[in-house]
Design a protein around this motif. Sequence first.
Motif, mmCIF file in Angstrom:
data_model
loop_
_atom_site.group_PDB
_atom_site.id
_atom_site.type_symbol
_atom_site.label_atom_id
_atom_site.label_comp_id
_atom_site.label_asym_id
_atom_site.label_seq_id
_atom_site.Cartn_x
_atom_site.Cartn_y
_atom_site.Cartn_z
ATOM 1 N N GLU A 1 -16.140 28.931 4.736
ATOM 2 C CA GLU A 1 -16.568 29.592 6.046
ATOM 3 C C GLU A 1 -17.827 28.716 6.541
ATOM 4 O OE1 GLU A 1 -19.327 33.097 4.184
ATOM 5 O OE2 GLU A 1 -17.303 33.089 3.717
ATOM 6 N N GLN B 1 -9.509 33.801 17.843
ATOM 7 C CA GLN B 1 -8.907 33.909 19.046
ATOM 8 C C GLN B 1 -8.339 32.632 19.486
ATOM 9 O OE1 GLN B 1 -8.890 36.877 20.918
ATOM 10 N NE2 GLN B 1 -10.505 37.911 19.932
ATOM 11 N N TRP C 1 -20.076 35.462 23.426
ATOM 12 C CA TRP C 1 -19.195 34.619 22.286
ATOM 13 C C TRP C 1 -19.502 35.152 21.011
ATOM 14 C CZ3 TRP C 1 -16.247 33.289 25.563
ATOM 15 C CH2 TRP C 1 -16.368 32.571 26.595
ATOM 16 N N ASN C 2 -20.433 36.029 20.765
ATOM 17 C CA ASN C 2 -20.754 36.547 19.511
ATOM 18 C C ASN C 2 -20.094 37.990 19.207
ATOM 19 O OD1 ASN C 2 -22.832 34.554 18.566
ATOM 20 N ND2 ASN C 2 -24.280 35.479 19.749
ATOM 21 N N THR C 3 -19.645 38.492 20.230
ATOM 22 C CA THR C 3 -18.555 39.652 20.209
ATOM 23 C C THR C 3 -17.439 39.532 19.640
ATOM 24 O OG1 THR C 3 -17.887 39.731 22.443
ATOM 25 C CG2 THR C 3 -20.099 40.728 22.052
ATOM 26 N N TRP C 4 -17.097 38.447 19.601
ATOM 27 C CA TRP C 4 -15.437 37.902 19.247
ATOM 28 C C TRP C 4 -15.653 37.993 17.732
ATOM 29 C CZ3 TRP C 4 -13.568 33.175 22.252
ATOM 30 C CH2 TRP C 4 -13.394 33.483 23.849
ATOM 31 N N ARG C 5 -14.833 38.947 17.077
ATOM 32 C CA ARG C 5 -15.157 39.322 15.876
ATOM 33 C C ARG C 5 -13.676 38.741 14.738
ATOM 34 N NH1 ARG C 5 -20.532 40.105 15.176
ATOM 35 N NH2 ARG C 5 -21.227 42.015 16.243
ATOM 36 N N GLU C 6 -12.621 38.448 15.747
ATOM 37 C CA GLU C 6 -11.562 38.001 14.917
ATOM 38 C C GLU C 6 -11.166 36.623 15.675
ATOM 39 O OE1 GLU C 6 -9.934 39.469 12.677
ATOM 40 O OE2 GLU C 6 -11.169 41.300 12.511
ATOM 41 N N HIS D 1 -19.915 29.480 14.771
ATOM 42 C CA HIS D 1 -18.535 29.626 15.294
ATOM 43 C C HIS D 1 -17.874 28.294 15.596
ATOM 44 C CE1 HIS D 1 -20.017 33.652 16.328
ATOM 45 N NE2 HIS D 1 -20.715 33.387 17.446
ATOM 46 N N VAL E 1 -16.121 33.932 8.914
ATOM 47 C CA VAL E 1 -15.056 34.182 8.742
ATOM 48 C C VAL E 1 -13.992 33.120 7.767
ATOM 49 C CG1 VAL E 1 -12.337 34.466 9.501
ATOM 50 C CG2 VAL E 1 -14.330 35.535 10.758
ATOM 51 N N PRO F 1 -24.523 30.517 16.726
ATOM 52 C CA PRO F 1 -24.571 31.862 17.295
ATOM 53 C C PRO F 1 -25.874 32.290 18.120
ATOM 54 C CG PRO F 1 -23.661 32.185 15.049
ATOM 55 C CD PRO F 1 -24.164 30.733 15.384
ATOM 56 N N PRO G 1 -14.828 32.781 14.338
ATOM 57 C CA PRO G 1 -16.221 33.418 14.306
ATOM 58 C C PRO G 1 -17.132 32.980 12.979
ATOM 59 C CG PRO G 1 -14.572 35.310 15.019
ATOM 60 C CD PRO G 1 -13.789 33.967 14.597
#
Length: 263
Positions: A36, A106, A99-104, A40, A73, A92, A70
């Motif tokens: 990880e 994409q 862009w910090n609201t994308w948790r999965e 991002h 992950v 971040p 993200p």
Amino acid sequence: MLRNGHRKGHVVDPHGAAIAVGSFVLDDGEWFTPHEHPAHQLAWAAQGVLAVRTDGRTWVLPPSVALWIPAGVRHATGATSAALVRSPYVWPDRCPPVWNTWREPQVVPVSGLLRELIGHLAQDAAALAPEERRRAEAVVLDQLHPVSVTTVRAPVPTDPRAREVADALRANPADGRSLAQWGAVVGASARTLARAFAADTGMPFGQWRTQLRLEAAMPLLAAGATVSSVARRVGYGSPSAFVAAFRRGVGVPPGTYFGRPGQ
């Protein structure tokens, strides 16, 4: 600071920049172990085909698309054909809040402009003045727009008889035998196999086989094979039937996903 642990690449990470860019080569079948990042990542291959595995899902990524992963992950990255990977890493605390609201993860289309901007930022840190880099970074972030696609997923069943069927179909996705016919091979009734596939994979056998065929088709299409040849190799009677199955399973037709209009 991002560290580069790959013997065939490097990371450009200027002090104060919002975006670092890692460039490295992956051989066909070469994978990084699961890991990880504190930033991002936009996993993208400028050449070849990249694959990303995370949370039981696998994405196959030709140069026409990238995967936003993200920060934090856990994932594994590899190549289904020799690849030149050129991945931006976005800090971040230095990017727009959206862009910090994308948790999965994409999927993001890679336009010609985005491709050129990533290459621009991959230059040696001294090649760009800080203000020039900031302008390019802002345009990169403006270019990131996720598309609605579904991950192709064909889990391996744990039941030994269903697993035997699954292994045979992975070796030959075009095999069209019914569950009753497979039952005669592995020593189980069609009903027993149907229950095993549903319990172990979360989907009926027919849906699982469609997912398997699409999974097998992805690297073939990414390598440049025609829709007609891929359709035959994975068990579809016509290109139109394959395109329809791809659209239902992935969310877009093959030509859109692989950046080849007209297919």
